[in-house]
Motif scaffolding. Structure first.
Motif, PDB file in Angstrom:
ATOM      1  N   ALA A  64       4.791  -6.669   1.515  1.00  0.00           N
ATOM      2  CA  ALA A  64       4.240  -6.242   0.231  1.00  0.00           C
ATOM      3  C   ALA A  64       5.081  -5.093  -0.325  1.00  0.00           C
ATOM      4  N   GLN A  65       5.525  -5.240  -1.562  1.00  0.00           N
ATOM      5  CA  GLN A  65       6.406  -4.247  -2.183  1.00  0.00           C
ATOM      6  C   GLN A  65       5.852  -2.842  -2.027  1.00  0.00           C
ATOM      7  N   CYS A  71       9.524  -6.637  -2.311  1.00  0.00           N
ATOM      8  CA  CYS A  71       8.696  -7.569  -1.552  1.00  0.00           C
ATOM      9  C   CYS A  71       9.484  -8.805  -1.127  1.00  0.00           C
ATOM     10  N   ARG A  92       1.996  -7.754  -3.291  1.00  0.00           N
ATOM     11  CA  ARG A  92       1.609  -6.351  -3.422  1.00  0.00           C
ATOM     12  C   ARG A  92       0.378  -6.074  -2.575  1.00  0.00           C
ATOM     13  N   THR A  99      -3.721  -8.110   1.051  1.00  0.00           N
ATOM     14  CA  THR A  99      -2.376  -8.411   0.563  1.00  0.00           C
ATOM     15  C   THR A  99      -2.483  -9.519  -0.469  1.00  0.00           C
TER      16      THR A  99
END
Length: 284
Positions: A64-65, A71, A92, A99
């Motif tokens: 997740a970024q 990401c 994200r 998530t």
């Protein structure tokens, strides 16, 4: 049918425990159109449209970024239903340890998730874009090596009195920042020391500490980096053995040699902060 956000369980971030995974079977815990997200979660993917769907699974290998790292992308396929596929465009972190996998279905223009085999409880296979993950892991690990090179040089150089601040590990815009002045004349020395770490093929190890254990450890606590703990309250530590360890939630290579040649592009200074920009071999 879609679940409400309050009832959706957290997603276990498998990439924090097994960074080498490129495929994984998981269970759908939530699937809904982008339009049904709360406004705060819509902001996580401002490019979302009416065709965008959001999938959540009980565990995920998709990074997740965040933490200065982009990401993962890839796809998620329904088990036992050939051609049923979800393209992951962005990942994200949502509320409560969830998530969010943003993307779209490629097998039909019909947005009914039930007809596509992505109902809550369905088993699916997650597949990463491995080349993208490998590049991001190399860049992230290189960022640690550049920062550790600066700290190593500061031990014997009176002019280098700096403190770790923050970092970004995006392709083409990778840098580490320090509070303090780093003269451009140190560019080659930083690059040489970072590549010496690469040459030594130092193992990259993961371990976990309680937040209160950090100050009594050898872990480097960067001023600009928040200390984030997992759902169990433990802090993930990434240790490049022989060079140094940081609290970090990103992905990394298994040893420093896999980073490849590091090039320090330049050093910029502004208002007492020095930014050291870099890239890795084969990045461009």
């Amino acid at each position: 049918m879609a679940s409400t956000t309050a009832s959706v369980p957290p997603s276990k971030p498998l990439y924090q425990y097994e960074e080498s995974l490129r495929k994984n079977v998981a269970q759908i815990t939530c699937v809904r159109p982008y339009s049904e997200l709360e406004e705060t979660e819509k902001l996580l993917f401002k490019a979302g449209t009416n065709d965008t769907q959001v999938l959540e699974t009980h565990e995920t290998i998709f990074y997740a970024q965040g933490g200065g790292q982009p990401c993962d992308i890839g796809h998620i396929s329904a088990l036992g239903q050939e051609g049923v596929r979800f393209e992951v465009q962005l990942v994200r972190s949502g509320a409560n340890g969830r998530t969010l996998h943003f993307g779209h279905f490629t097998n039909s223009s019909d947005n009914s998730t039930i007809s596509k085999g992505f109902a809550v409880g369905a088993m699916v296979e997650q597949t990463l874009d491995g080349a993208r993950r490998d590049l991001h892991s190399r860049i992230h690990t290189a960022g640690h090596l550049v920062a550790l090179a600066v700290l190593r040089l500061s031990e014997t150089t009176a002019e280098l009195k700096v403190v770790d601040d923050k970092a970004q590990h995006y392709p083409e815009t990778s840098f580490v920042e320090f509070k303090g002045v780093i003269d451009s004349k140190f560019k080659d020395a930083i690059q040489d020391q970072a590549n010496e770490f690469v040459r030594q093929a130092l193992p990259v190890k993961l371990y976990w500490l309680k937040p209160e254990e950090l100050k009594g450890s050898d872990v480097i606590l960067a001023e600009g980096m928040p200390i984030l703990s997992g759902l169990d309250g433990m802090v993930r530590i990434v240790d490049i053995v022989g060079a140094g360890a940081y609290p970090c939630g990103g992905t990394h290579t298994q040893d420093s040699s896999l980073v490849g040649q590091i090039t320090v592009k330049g050093i910029k200074r502004q208002k007492g902060v020095s930014k050291v920009s870099y890239f890795v071999e084969g990045q461009r």
